[in-house]
Enzyme design. Structure first.
Site, PDB file in Angstrom:
ATOM      1  N   PRO A 224      20.035   4.460  17.680  1.00 13.37           N
ATOM      2  CA  PRO A 224      20.737   3.557  18.582  1.00 13.37           C
ATOM      3  C   PRO A 224      22.121   4.098  18.943  1.00 13.37           C
ATOM      4  O   PRO A 224      22.795   4.685  18.103  1.00 13.37           O
ATOM      5  CB  PRO A 224      20.886   2.276  17.774  1.00 13.37           C
ATOM      6  N   GLY A 225      22.497   3.911  20.186  1.00 13.94           N
ATOM      7  CA  GLY A 225      23.851   4.266  20.597  1.00 13.94           C
ATOM      8  C   GLY A 225      24.076   5.729  20.895  1.00 13.94           C
ATOM      9  O   GLY A 225      25.202   6.161  21.087  1.00 13.94           O
ATOM     10  N   GLY A 227      23.084   7.203  23.543  1.00 13.43           N
ATOM     11  CA  GLY A 227      23.206   7.427  24.980  1.00 13.43           C
ATOM     12  C   GLY A 227      21.884   7.581  25.701  1.00 13.43           C
ATOM     13  O   GLY A 227      21.824   8.237  26.734  1.00 13.43           O
ATOM     14  N   LYS A 228      20.823   6.970  25.192  1.00 14.02           N
ATOM     15  CA  LYS A 228      19.521   7.091  25.859  1.00 14.02           C
ATOM     16  C   LYS A 228      19.541   6.380  27.210  1.00 14.02           C
ATOM     17  O   LYS A 228      19.147   6.943  28.229  1.00 14.02           O
ATOM     18  CB  LYS A 228      18.418   6.502  24.968  1.00 14.02           C
ATOM     19  N   THR A 229      19.998   5.132  27.196  1.00  9.79           N
ATOM     20  CA  THR A 229      20.071   4.372  28.434  1.00  9.79           C
ATOM     21  C   THR A 229      21.009   5.074  29.414  1.00  9.79           C
ATOM     22  O   THR A 229      20.709   5.210  30.605  1.00  9.79           O
ATOM     23  CB  THR A 229      20.588   2.953  28.122  1.00  9.79           C
ATOM     24  N   HIS A 444      39.066  -1.290  -9.558  1.00  9.62           N
ATOM     25  CA  HIS A 444      37.740  -1.021  -9.014  1.00  9.62           C
ATOM     26  C   HIS A 444      37.797   0.139  -8.010  1.00  9.62           C
ATOM     27  O   HIS A 444      37.064   1.127  -8.140  1.00  9.62           O
ATOM     28  CB  HIS A 444      37.216  -2.297  -8.342  1.00  9.62           C
ATOM     29  N   GLU A 445      38.689   0.041  -7.034  1.00 16.39           N
ATOM     30  CA  GLU A 445      38.762   1.078  -5.993  1.00 16.39           C
ATOM     31  C   GLU A 445      39.268   2.396  -6.573  1.00 16.39           C
ATOM     32  O   GLU A 445      38.757   3.465  -6.224  1.00 16.39           O
ATOM     33  CB  GLU A 445      39.658   0.625  -4.832  1.00 16.39           C
ATOM     34  N   HIS A 448      36.345   4.147  -8.214  1.00 17.03           N
ATOM     35  CA  HIS A 448      35.519   4.871  -7.243  1.00 17.03           C
ATOM     36  C   HIS A 448      36.178   6.194  -6.877  1.00 17.03           C
ATOM     37  O   HIS A 448      35.572   7.267  -6.947  1.00 17.03           O
ATOM     38  CB  HIS A 448      35.413   4.081  -5.932  1.00 17.03           C
ATOM     39  N   ASP A 522      27.916  -2.482  -4.534  1.00 21.39           N
ATOM     40  CA  ASP A 522      27.833  -1.118  -5.080  1.00 21.39           C
ATOM     41  C   ASP A 522      26.540  -0.941  -5.867  1.00 21.39           C
ATOM     42  O   ASP A 522      25.853   0.076  -5.749  1.00 21.39           O
ATOM     43  CB  ASP A 522      28.996  -0.847  -6.041  1.00 21.39           C
TER      44      ASP A 522
HETATM   45  P1  ADP Z   1      21.218   3.857  23.516  1.00 20.65           P
HETATM   46  O1  ADP Z   1      20.501   3.424  24.742  1.00 20.65           O
HETATM   47  O2  ADP Z   1      20.804   5.210  23.028  1.00 20.65           O
HETATM   48  O3  ADP Z   1      21.194   2.861  22.409  1.00 20.65           O
HETATM   49  P2  ADP Z   1      23.453   3.697  25.248  1.00 20.65           P
HETATM   50  O4  ADP Z   1      23.031   4.634  26.304  1.00 20.65           O
HETATM   51  O5  ADP Z   1      23.297   2.263  25.538  1.00 20.65           O
HETATM   52  O6  ADP Z   1      22.747   4.040  23.880  1.00 20.65           O
HETATM   53  O7  ADP Z   1      24.962   4.030  24.890  1.00 20.65           O
HETATM   54  C1  ADP Z   1      25.911   3.034  24.722  1.00 20.65           C
HETATM   55  C2  ADP Z   1      27.270   3.510  25.168  1.00 20.65           C
HETATM   56  O8  ADP Z   1      27.759   4.541  24.322  1.00 20.65           O
HETATM   57  C3  ADP Z   1      27.259   4.111  26.535  1.00 20.65           C
HETATM   58  O9  ADP Z   1      27.409   3.133  27.507  1.00 20.65           O
HETATM   59  C4  ADP Z   1      28.438   5.036  26.500  1.00 20.65           C
HETATM   60  O10 ADP Z   1      29.629   4.344  26.763  1.00 20.65           O
HETATM   61  C5  ADP Z   1      28.493   5.482  25.068  1.00 20.65           C
HETATM   62  N1  ADP Z   1      27.858   6.795  24.892  1.00 20.65           N
HETATM   63  C6  ADP Z   1      26.782   7.076  24.142  1.00 20.65           C
HETATM   64  N2  ADP Z   1      26.485   8.381  24.178  1.00 20.65           N
HETATM   65  C7  ADP Z   1      27.383   8.953  24.986  1.00 20.65           C
HETATM   66  C8  ADP Z   1      27.599  10.296  25.444  1.00 20.65           C
HETATM   67  N3  ADP Z   1      26.813  11.313  25.055  1.00 20.65           N
HETATM   68  N4  ADP Z   1      28.638  10.516  26.285  1.00 20.65           N
HETATM   69  C9  ADP Z   1      29.422   9.494  26.678  1.00 20.65           C
HETATM   70  N5  ADP Z   1      29.272   8.239  26.299  1.00 20.65           N
HETATM   71  C10 ADP Z   1      28.278   7.939  25.454  1.00 20.65           C
HETATM   72 ZN    ZN Z   2      33.024  -0.973  -4.980  1.00 23.48          ZN
HETATM   73 MG    MG Z   3      19.670   1.596  25.072  1.00 21.96          MG
END
Ligand code: ADP
Ligand code: ZN
Ligand code: MG
Length: 629
Positions: A224-225, A227-229, A444-445, A448, A522
């Site tokens: 996730p995240g 940049g697939k979309t 504790h910290e 670690h 932990d």
């Molecule tokens: P996914 O679909 O893989 O979950 P998204 O395409 O929705 O991820 O990415 C979310 C946001 O993260 C994008 O709108 C962008 O702002 C940022 N992002 C992710 N990958 C990149 C990248 N390679 N370059 C620039 N921005 C990125």
């Molecule tokens: Zn801890």
């Molecule tokens: Mg997506």
């Protein structure tokens, strides 16, 4: 609490659903207005002063006497205006003409001709309303009742009226928010692969002419995240073709058959605007392996998936449609989707490495005023395991923090603070803790941190803090100095000991009976880590094999995994190994902390004063790390 490199926790902004304004609401308003208008009209009718009624004989006399100025005929009603402006009404049979009647009653032609005669064949609105209202009102009432019931069944987001429409968002050609590859940092291999798609979309004929077979489907895979979309939109922008965007979950609705209808609609729409891209985001929502689900919506999913397969087989690729899809779970996809002729091109987007992180940060810094000495490289170093979305989030948080501090430009400090906020949630300085609690958290910290420090296979400690953040009372941040793909057994053992360091330090300082609940997360993560070592990585006495099949099924939104492929006897052996790993780790932590008790106390004293220690301060206090033997 220990925080290592990680990802997740970032909030992704979802695009809002374009079908929110429900048609039912519009209908309700329409009916409401209708009823109000009806009521107003009927009361107007009642209140109007009624003109005098005359019989036809009297009217004939008046006409002959020249007293009548005009007559308006409407169906069987005659509205008569006299020369002295008085108004009266008379009735006739509706199928007989007024002039014929008057002639029969002996009125001379010239007298008749003097009258201003108007004939209204169509009944006026108010007359119509007064006839229809008594019939229509009850029907309306029932209709509204039914609509209300339908609405409450479907909840706020009623889509009853937009049944089989795909609801895909369409980004046209030359869209002003058009993205290109320049908006996607890093991922150069993926871009190279996708360049082929772009070229095809730009001039499909060139490829068809030489008999080249064009891919129909491209599957973007990655966590996730990453940049697939974004990448899919960039491909459309780069080729400058329309882009139909729909999310897998939008196919699945409460009505059976909707998903398949939507797929048909989507492909039909796309065919009209070819060349174009159809993008099915989160395709795993519909594309999971058939026959694996247990839930009720499962038939619906299968039908939708089948329809996607049918449509993909059905179109001729030379018209220039490319179906792109994205998923972070390629492992659960139905094999039929991945077969040649469907999503046979697969492009992987990985978590960014340090250079890519720097490039992503640069993109997201471009629109923000930065201080001159800001060091994006250093920020990239601090963020291993962050996805592109996390990094975008960091830069945004930094900008927000800048504004809140009433500064004009974002500096290193704002960005570094934001990294921790994105990882751990906001600081909660206001939380009241008493001195004993504070001391416990400090031990504790410090525990670690010291264990991680003394075991060189573990990642170096970047920061220790006893300020509450999110759910954690305090936290120790350790991070690799470079990106790591592989994790060694030695590193796991050091991590295990380190994560028990907090617990052990509490025992050392306050005694076995005064251990607190602070160590619970932990202990949980240590247990999970040990279990992975045994069952997934072959890092125990049970040898190099895996235990348990991670065949996955979704039931009522929960994941049921764990299919046992081992005996009860082995299960006991696994438990014993997990326990042994943890006991050993505890012993290691005890040795380290007993040996360095003086340093531990010194560290705690410093923490109680300063509350947070950065890596440099910490290393000055505890001395250099031992070298890996
Ligand atoms: P996914 O679909 O893989 O979950 P998204 O395409 O929705 O991820 O990415 C979310 C946001 O993260 C994008 O709108 C962008 O702002 C940022 N992002 C992710 N990958 C990149 C990248 N390679 N370059 C620039 N921005 C990125
Ligand atoms: Zn801890
Ligand atoms: Mg997506």
């Amino acid at each position: 609490m220990v925080m290592g490199s990680r990802h997740g926790g970032a909030l992704l902004l979802m695009e809002s659903n374009p079908m929110k304004s429900s048609p039912v609401k519009g209908l309700l308003i329409f009916f409401g207005v209708l009823i109000v208008v009806g009521i107003i009209f009927s009361t107007l009718n009642l209140n109007a002063a009624k003109p005098a009624t005359v019989d036809l004989g009297t009217l004939a006399h008046q006409v002959t006497a020249g007293q009548v100025k005009s007559v308006a005929v409407k169906d069987s009603t005659l509205t008569v205006t006299l020369s002295d402006k008085k108004v009266e009404v008379a009735s006739k049979e509706s199928n007989e003409s007024f002039t014929a009647l008057m002639k029969n009653l002996g009125v001379a032609d010239d007298k008749l001709a003097a009258i201003d005669l108007t004939v209204q064949t169509q009944s006026s609105f108010s007359a119509w309303m007064s006839v229809m209202l008594p019939i229509v009102l009850p029907i309306l009432a029932i209709g509204i009742l039914v609509l209300f019931m339908m609405r409450s069944v479907q909840g706020q987001n009623s889509r009853a009226m937009s049944f089989g429409q795909s609801g895909a968002r369409e980004y046209g050609k030359n869209d002003k928010n058009r993205l290109t590859f320049a908006d996607v940092a890093g991922s150069s291999e993926a871009k190279e692969e996708l360049m082929e798609v772009v070229e095809f979309l730009k001039s499909p004929k060139k490829f068809v002419a030489v008999g080249a077979k064009i891919p129909k489907g491209v599957l973007l895979m990655g966590p996730p995240g990453t940049g697939k979309t974004l990448m899919a939109r960039a491909v459309a922008g780069e080729a400058n073709v329309p882009f139909f965007h729909i999310s897998g979950s939008e196919f699945v609705e409460m009505f059976v058959g909707v998903g398949a209808a939507r797929v048909r609609d989507l492909f039909a729409r796309a065919k009209k605007s070819a060349p174009c891209i159809i993008f099915i985001d989160e395709i795993d929502a519909v594309g999971r392996q058939r026959g694996a689900g247990l839930g009720g919506s499962h038939d619906e999913r299968e039908q939708t998936l089948n329809q996607i397969l049918v449509e993909m087989d059905g179109f001729d690729p030379s018209i220039g449609i490319i179906v792109m899809a994205a998923t972070n779970r390629p492992d659960v996809l139905d094999p039929a989707l991945l077969r040649p002729g469907r999503f046979d091109r697969r492009v992987t987007l990985d978590l960014p490495d340090i250079n890519e992180r720097e490039a992503i940060l640069k993109i997201h810094a471009a629109s923000k005023p930065l201080e001159k000495d800001i060091n994006l490289r250093k920020i990239a170093e601090r963020t291993p395991g962050f996805s592109g979305a996390d990094l975008a989030n960091v830069m945004n948080e930094a900008a927000i923090l800048t504004a809140r501090r009433n500064k004009k430009t974002t500096g290193n400090d704002e960005v570094l603070t934001s990294i921790e906020k994105v990882m751990l949630g906001p600081e909660r300085r206001s939380r009241v803790i008493n001195d004993l609690e504070k001391k416990t958290i400090a031990y504790h910290e410090a525990g670690h941190a010291l264990v991680f420090h003394e075991l060189p296979e573990a990642d170096p400690v970047q920061k220790i803090s006893i300020i509450a953040r999110g759910h954690a009372g305090g936290y120790t941040l350790k991070m690799p100095t470079e990106d790591k793909r592989l994790h060694s057994k030695a590193a796991f053992l050091a991590d295990l000991a380190g994560s028990l360091g907090g617990y052990v330090a509490e025992v050392e300082a306050f005694g076995e009976d005064n251990v607190t609940t602070g160590a619970s997360s932990d202990l949980r993560s240590a247990t999970q880590m040990a279990r992975h070592m045994v069952t997934d990585f072959g890092m125990s006495k049970l040898g190099p094999r895996t235990f348990g099949n991670k065949e996955e099924m979704i039931f009522l939104g929960r994941q049921i995994n764990e299919e046992r492929d081992y005996s009860e006897h082995t299960a006991q052996a696994i438990d014993a190994e997990v326990t042994r790993l943890i006991t050993d780790a505890r012993a290691t932590a005890e040795v380290v902390l007993k040996k360095n008790r003086a340093t531990l106390d010194k560290l705690v004293a410093e923490l109680l004063v300063k509350e947070t220690l950065e890596r440099e301060e910490f290393e000055k206090l505890v001395g250099p790390r031992p070298k890996i033997a």
